[in-house]
Design a protein around this motif. Structure first.
Motif, PDB file in Angstrom:
ATOM      1  N   ARG A 137       0.843  -1.201   0.000  1.00 24.30           N
ATOM      2  CA  ARG A 137       0.000   0.000   0.000  1.00 24.30           C
ATOM      3  C   ARG A 137       0.875   1.246   0.000  1.00 24.30           C
ATOM      4  O   ARG A 137       1.770   1.373   0.842  1.00 24.30           O
ATOM      5  N   GLY A 161      -9.471   0.970   1.021  1.00 22.38           N
ATOM      6  CA  GLY A 161     -10.039  -0.353   1.235  1.00 22.38           C
ATOM      7  C   GLY A 161      -9.981  -0.828   2.677  1.00 22.38           C
ATOM      8  O   GLY A 161     -10.309  -0.082   3.606  1.00 22.38           O
ATOM      9  N   SER A 162      -9.531  -2.078   2.866  1.00 21.14           N
ATOM     10  CA  SER A 162      -9.567  -2.683   4.202  1.00 21.14           C
ATOM     11  C   SER A 162      -8.614  -1.977   5.170  1.00 21.14           C
ATOM     12  O   SER A 162      -8.845  -1.980   6.378  1.00 21.14           O
ATOM     13  N   ASP A 175      -2.572   0.748  -4.244  1.00 21.40           N
ATOM     14  CA  ASP A 175      -2.164  -0.505  -3.595  1.00 21.40           C
ATOM     15  C   ASP A 175      -2.288  -1.643  -4.604  1.00 21.40           C
ATOM     16  O   ASP A 175      -2.810  -1.442  -5.709  1.00 21.40           O
ATOM     17  N   LYS A 214      -2.134  -6.331  -4.955  1.00 21.24           N
ATOM     18  CA  LYS A 214      -1.936  -7.663  -4.382  1.00 21.24           C
ATOM     19  C   LYS A 214      -1.218  -8.517  -5.410  1.00 21.24           C
ATOM     20  O   LYS A 214      -1.617  -8.531  -6.584  1.00 21.24           O
ATOM     21  N   THR A 249      -6.551  -6.549  -9.355  1.00 21.15           N
ATOM     22  CA  THR A 249      -5.630  -6.789  -8.232  1.00 21.15           C
ATOM     23  C   THR A 249      -4.847  -5.539  -7.802  1.00 21.15           C
ATOM     24  O   THR A 249      -3.982  -5.632  -6.931  1.00 21.15           O
ATOM     25  N   ARG A 287      -5.290  -1.124  -7.012  1.00 21.63           N
ATOM     26  CA  ARG A 287      -6.127   0.093  -7.016  1.00 21.63           C
ATOM     27  C   ARG A 287      -5.378   1.134  -7.828  1.00 21.63           C
ATOM     28  O   ARG A 287      -4.227   1.459  -7.520  1.00 21.63           O
ATOM     29  N   ARG A 329     -16.822  -3.515  -7.057  1.00 20.47           N
ATOM     30  CA  ARG A 329     -17.086  -3.795  -5.640  1.00 20.47           C
ATOM     31  C   ARG A 329     -18.123  -2.832  -5.064  1.00 20.47           C
ATOM     32  O   ARG A 329     -18.967  -3.206  -4.281  1.00 20.47           O
TER      33      ARG A 329
HETATM   34  P1  TMP Z   1      -8.015  -4.521   0.460  1.00 15.97           P
HETATM   35  O1  TMP Z   1      -7.932  -3.043   0.742  1.00 15.97           O
HETATM   36  O2  TMP Z   1      -9.415  -5.002   0.213  1.00 15.97           O
HETATM   37  O3  TMP Z   1      -7.306  -5.331   1.495  1.00 15.97           O
HETATM   38  O4  TMP Z   1      -7.231  -4.778  -0.933  1.00 15.97           O
HETATM   39  C1  TMP Z   1      -5.900  -4.413  -1.103  1.00 15.97           C
HETATM   40  C2  TMP Z   1      -5.480  -4.651  -2.551  1.00 15.97           C
HETATM   41  O5  TMP Z   1      -5.477  -6.037  -2.844  1.00 15.97           O
HETATM   42  C3  TMP Z   1      -6.421  -4.028  -3.584  1.00 15.97           C
HETATM   43  O6  TMP Z   1      -5.614  -3.515  -4.650  1.00 15.97           O
HETATM   44  C4  TMP Z   1      -7.255  -5.165  -4.080  1.00 15.97           C
HETATM   45  C5  TMP Z   1      -6.356  -6.357  -3.921  1.00 15.97           C
HETATM   46  N1  TMP Z   1      -7.065  -7.587  -3.565  1.00 15.97           N
HETATM   47  C6  TMP Z   1      -7.040  -8.667  -4.413  1.00 15.97           C
HETATM   48  O7  TMP Z   1      -6.445  -8.614  -5.488  1.00 15.97           O
HETATM   49  N2  TMP Z   1      -7.681  -9.805  -4.039  1.00 15.97           N
HETATM   50  C7  TMP Z   1      -8.349  -9.923  -2.870  1.00 15.97           C
HETATM   51  O8  TMP Z   1      -8.917 -10.981  -2.591  1.00 15.97           O
HETATM   52  C8  TMP Z   1      -8.367  -8.789  -1.984  1.00 15.97           C
HETATM   53  C9  TMP Z   1      -9.100  -8.844  -0.680  1.00 15.97           C
HETATM   54  C10 TMP Z   1      -7.715  -7.657  -2.379  1.00 15.97           C
END
Ligand code: TMP
Length: 234
Positions: A94, A99-100, A174, A176, A197, A199, A215
Motif C-alpha cells: 500500500r 479499502g480494508s 495498492d 496484491k 488486483t 487500485r 465492488r
Molecule cells: P483490500 O484493501 O481489500 O485489502 O485490498 C488491497 C489490494 O489487494 C487491492 O488492490 C485489491 C487487492 N485484492 C485482491 O487482489 N484480491 C483480494 O482478494 C483482496 C481482498 C484484495
C-alpha cells in the motif's frame, strides 16, 4: 503446445495442464467476485484486458530483473506460464490508504502513507485472514528464506509498477500479488497484475480505474478497465 485437462478453476481464471510438464496454460474469464465471493458478476471483456495487461506488466518486471511465470501469450484470453506451486499468500503493498486498511485502522481513504506498507493474507477457506511474518513461518506457509525473497521482490515490483503507472498519469494506490515456487525451488512472480488486483486512480482527478467500481457498484466498470488498457498503449 497442447492444452490438456483442467487442473483448477479459480474466481477469475482457469488453469490447464499442457503436454509439457513444466508449463501450464491460464485462461482468463470475465467473471468477477468481491468480498470473498459473496458478490458475483461479470465484467464484459475483462478476461481479454487482464490477460494482455498482466502479460505486458509481467514483461516489464522481467526487464527490471524480477523473475515471473510469463512464457507466451497464445490467444486473447490464454497465456502459457511456468508451472509453479503457489505460495499460499496474498502479498499486499500500500502506497496510499484505501479499502480494508482504511476501514481497519480508521485512516481516511486517499491519505498518502508515511511509508510503503507490506502486509500478508493467508489464502485459505477461512476468508483469507491477515497474517504476519512469524505466523507465516510458524505454520509453514513459507520459509523465512522464501519470505525474505518475496518481500524484496515485492518492494521492487512496487518501485517499477509505481513509476510505470506514474508515466501514464495513474496513481498506484495498492496492489496484491502472488508468488510461486518452480520445481527447482526458485520464487517467481505468478498470478496476475491487473485492475482486479491493483487500485489505480487517475492522478489528476483521482477517479477510480479498477475493480472498486465493481465492488462498490459505481458503474462504468468496463470503461475504467478499457481506459487503463489504452493508457498502457495496448
Ligand atoms: P483490500 O484493501 O481489500 O485489502 O485490498 C488491497 C489490494 O489487494 C487491492 O488492490 C485489491 C487487492 N485484492 C485482491 O487482489 N484480491 C483480494 O482478494 C483482496 C481482498 C484484495
Amino acid at each position: 503446445m497442447k492444452k490438456m485437462e483442467q487442473l483448477y478453476e479459480g474466481k477469475a481464471k482457469k488453469v490447464f495442464k499442457t503436454d509439457d510438464e513444466n508449463l501450464y496454460i491460464v485462461d482468463y474469464k470475465d467473471d468477477a467476485t468481491a468480498f470473498n465471493g459473496l458478490k458475483k458478476g461479470q465484467i464484459a471483456g475483462k478476461g481479454v484486458v487482464n490477460n494482455k495487461m498482466s502479460n505486458f506488466l509481467m514483461q516489464i518486471m522481467e526487464k527490471n530483473g524480477i523473475p515471473t511465470h510469463f512464457v507466451e501469450e497464445i490467444s486473447d484470453r490464454e497465456t502459457v506460464v511456468k508451472r509453479v506451486e503457489i505460495v499460499p499468500l496474498e502479498v499486499i503493498i500500500r502506497n496510499i490508504a484505501a479499502g480494508s486498511f482504511s476501514k481497519r485502522f480508521g485512516v481516511e481513504e486517499g491519505k498518502k502513507l508515511n511509508c510503503t506498507t507490506l502486509e500478508y493474507c493467508l489464502k485459505n477457506d477461512l476468508g483469507d485472514p491477515m497474517i504476519n511474518d512469524y505466523q507465516i513461518i510458524a505454520i509453514g506457509a513459507a520459509t523465512k528464506e522464501d519470505l525474505d525473497t518475496i518481500a524484496d521482490l515485492t518492494f521492487k515490483v512496487n518501485d517499477v509498477l509505481k513509476a510505470y503507472f506514474e508515466s501514464i498519469n495513474i496513481e498506484l494506490v495498492d496492489f496484491k500479488i502472488e508468488f510461486g515456487k518452480t520445481p527447482d525451488g526458485q520464487i517467481i512472480l505468478a498470478d496476475e497484475i491487473s485492475p482486479d488486483t491493483c487500485r489505480l486512480w487517475d492522478a489528476t482527478t483521482h477517479e477510480k480505474l479498477d475493480k472498486d467500481r465493481f465492488r462498490r457498484d459505481m458503474g462504468n466498470v468496463e470503461e475504467a478497465y478499457a481506459e487503463v488498457f489504452k493508457r498502457l498503449g495496448l
